[in-house]
Write a protein that holds these residues in place. Structure first.
Motif, PDB file in Angstrom:
ATOM      1  N   ALA A 102       0.828  -1.210   0.000  1.00 16.27           N
ATOM      2  CA  ALA A 102       0.000   0.000   0.000  1.00 16.27           C
ATOM      3  C   ALA A 102       0.860   1.256   0.000  1.00 16.27           C
ATOM      4  O   ALA A 102       0.551   2.240  -0.687  1.00 16.27           O
ATOM      5  N   ARG A 103       1.935   1.221   0.754  1.00 18.99           N
ATOM      6  CA  ARG A 103       2.828   2.387   0.809  1.00 18.99           C
ATOM      7  C   ARG A 103       3.595   2.551  -0.495  1.00 18.99           C
ATOM      8  O   ARG A 103       3.686   3.660  -1.045  1.00 18.99           O
ATOM      9  N   ALA A 104       4.136   1.448  -1.011  1.00 22.53           N
ATOM     10  CA  ALA A 104       4.963   1.517  -2.214  1.00 22.53           C
ATOM     11  C   ALA A 104       4.160   1.933  -3.445  1.00 22.53           C
ATOM     12  O   ALA A 104       4.675   2.642  -4.321  1.00 22.53           O
ATOM     13  N   LEU A 105       2.919   1.506  -3.539  1.00 27.01           N
ATOM     14  CA  LEU A 105       2.089   1.825  -4.702  1.00 27.01           C
ATOM     15  C   LEU A 105       1.350   3.158  -4.553  1.00 27.01           C
ATOM     16  O   LEU A 105       0.598   3.548  -5.445  1.00 27.01           O
ATOM     17  N   GLY A 106       1.533   3.823  -3.437  1.00 34.25           N
ATOM     18  CA  GLY A 106       0.903   5.131  -3.242  1.00 34.25           C
ATOM     19  C   GLY A 106      -0.572   5.065  -2.898  1.00 34.25           C
ATOM     20  O   GLY A 106      -1.281   6.066  -3.003  1.00 34.25           O
ATOM     21  N   ILE A 107      -1.042   3.885  -2.468  1.00 35.35           N
ATOM     22  CA  ILE A 107      -2.471   3.744  -2.149  1.00 35.35           C
ATOM     23  C   ILE A 107      -2.812   4.514  -0.879  1.00 35.35           C
ATOM     24  O   ILE A 107      -3.865   5.166  -0.787  1.00 35.35           O
ATOM     25  N   PHE A 108      -1.936   4.456   0.120  1.00 37.99           N
ATOM     26  CA  PHE A 108      -2.160   5.274   1.322  1.00 37.99           C
ATOM     27  C   PHE A 108      -2.186   6.754   0.949  1.00 37.99           C
ATOM     28  O   PHE A 108      -3.039   7.512   1.417  1.00 37.99           O
ATOM     29  N   ALA A 109      -1.231   7.159   0.127  1.00 38.32           N
ATOM     30  CA  ALA A 109      -1.122   8.573  -0.241  1.00 38.32           C
ATOM     31  C   ALA A 109      -2.364   9.064  -0.964  1.00 38.32           C
ATOM     32  O   ALA A 109      -2.766  10.224  -0.813  1.00 38.32           O
TER      33      ALA A 109
END
Length: 356
Positions: free
Chosen positions: A67-74
């Protein structure tokens, strides 16, 4: 008369055309507004810590890294710091949740014992591990007097609990074996080196163990031994949910979206999992295929009243939970928050045969 009827027909057709035109303008306008809102920059990035119950993580624990690496949280205006713990039942993990410092994995037993928190998302309802043993162990009764792993929180931790369950199949108790505590990273090396004779290993470690030392073998598939056991759920302190409910809900939305991405985009997520776990790609790929095939990761909220209540009863039977302090399902799970997050993530769905 015919001219009058024809005129009225044209007038009616004109009104229909105008109505359709206005409807189209309204739709385009609202779609544009929705798109603009979806792409609107964040007013602020909300910072939160997410705990992982193994250091380094196993493949099953990697959704937060994905989630962090793919920018989903962002995309949901969340900035995540990942904190790795030595077991979900470890004092550090439970303290981080209790004090509202992090969202991390918690089980029903901890809540029954007084932890003021609720589960908010079932990351992986099913057990992914197998109980692996040294070459001379042929049946569970052979574990008597042997050294078994208690990594990940020591007594009361997951490996200790799984060892206890395996011993029970042979009429043995935890007093019939020697449990050895160590860092979670020492599970696989400890078995290979002969420091322990039995340990619950994740799929990638089963693969690597058999590759390194072919005599090591699976004694029992833990998901078959305890098919209703609830493996892994994230939780948050009651105080955090009360204070930052919208943020907690958005974390859950992000993670639901992430698990769905994991199921659908293997090639995109495998490199992230390799980096997070520090394991060879062939082992990670083997584990990924196993986890997907067996629906270990959730695709919705992951929660199951049946699994939660079975796990509570199991805790009571083993003396981990006092019968008069049995928690209800709603005391363990924030059902409403999960339902809100699921709706925002597009509602319930199935991916293949997986629908938890």
């Amino acid at each position: 008369m015919n001219k009058e009827i024809l005129g009225r027909g044209w007038e009616f057709a004109g009104r229909i055309a105008l109505a359709l035109l206005l409807s189209l303008v309204w739709i385009v306008s609202n779609v544009g507004m929705a798109a603009a809102q979806a792409k609107a920059p964040c007013k602020e990035m909300r910072k939160v810590k997410l705990g992982v119950s193994v250091s380094p993580p196993n493949v099953v624990h990697t959704p937060v890294y994905v989630a962090r690496a793919l920018g989903i949280f962002a995309q949901h205006c969340i900035e995540v710091e990942i904190v790795e713990f030595e077991g979900g039942a470890s004092a550090a993990n439970l303290a981080a949740v209790t004090q509202g410092q992090a969202l991390a994995t918690i089980n029903a037993t901890a809540i029954a014992q007084g932890l003021k928190a609720k589960q908010i998302w079932g990351m992986a309802p099913r057990l992914p591990q197998a109980y692996m043993v040294s070459e001379e162990i042929k049946i569970a009764a052979d574990l008597k007097g042997k050294r078994l792993s208690a990594t990940g929180g020591g007594v009361g931790g997951l490996n200790w609990v799984m060892g206890r369950e395996v011993l029970k199949t042979a009429g043995l108790t935890v007093d019939d074996a020697q449990f050895v505590s160590a860092a979670t990273a020492g599970r696989l090396p400890g078995l290979i080196a002969g420091q322990v004779n039995g340990v619950a290993l994740h799929p990638e470690d089963v693969y690597l163990a058999q590759k390194e030392k072919p005599g090591l073998h699976v004694l029992v598939d833990l998901s078959k031994l305890m098919p209703k056991y609830f493996f892994n759920a994230y939780g948050a302190a009651d105080s955090m949910i009360a204070k930052d409910r919208a943020m907690v809900r958005d974390v859950v939305i992000s993670l639901i979206e992430t698990n769905r991405t994991i199921y659908r985009q293997k090639e995109k997520v495998i490199p992230i999992m390799v980096e997070a776990t520090k394991k060879p790609q062939e082992g990670v790929s083997f584990a990924y295929d196993y986890l997907v095939k067996n629906c270990v990761w959730s695709v919705n909220t992951g929660f199951s009243k049946e699994r939660t209540e079975w796990s509570i009863q199991n805790g009571i039977e083993n003396g981990d939970i006092q019968a008069d302090k049995r928690p209800t399902y709603d005391q363990v799970v924030d059902v409403k928050l999960g339902e809100e997050a699921l709706k925002a993530a597009g509602g319930p769905t199935k991916i293949g045969s997986c629908g938890d």
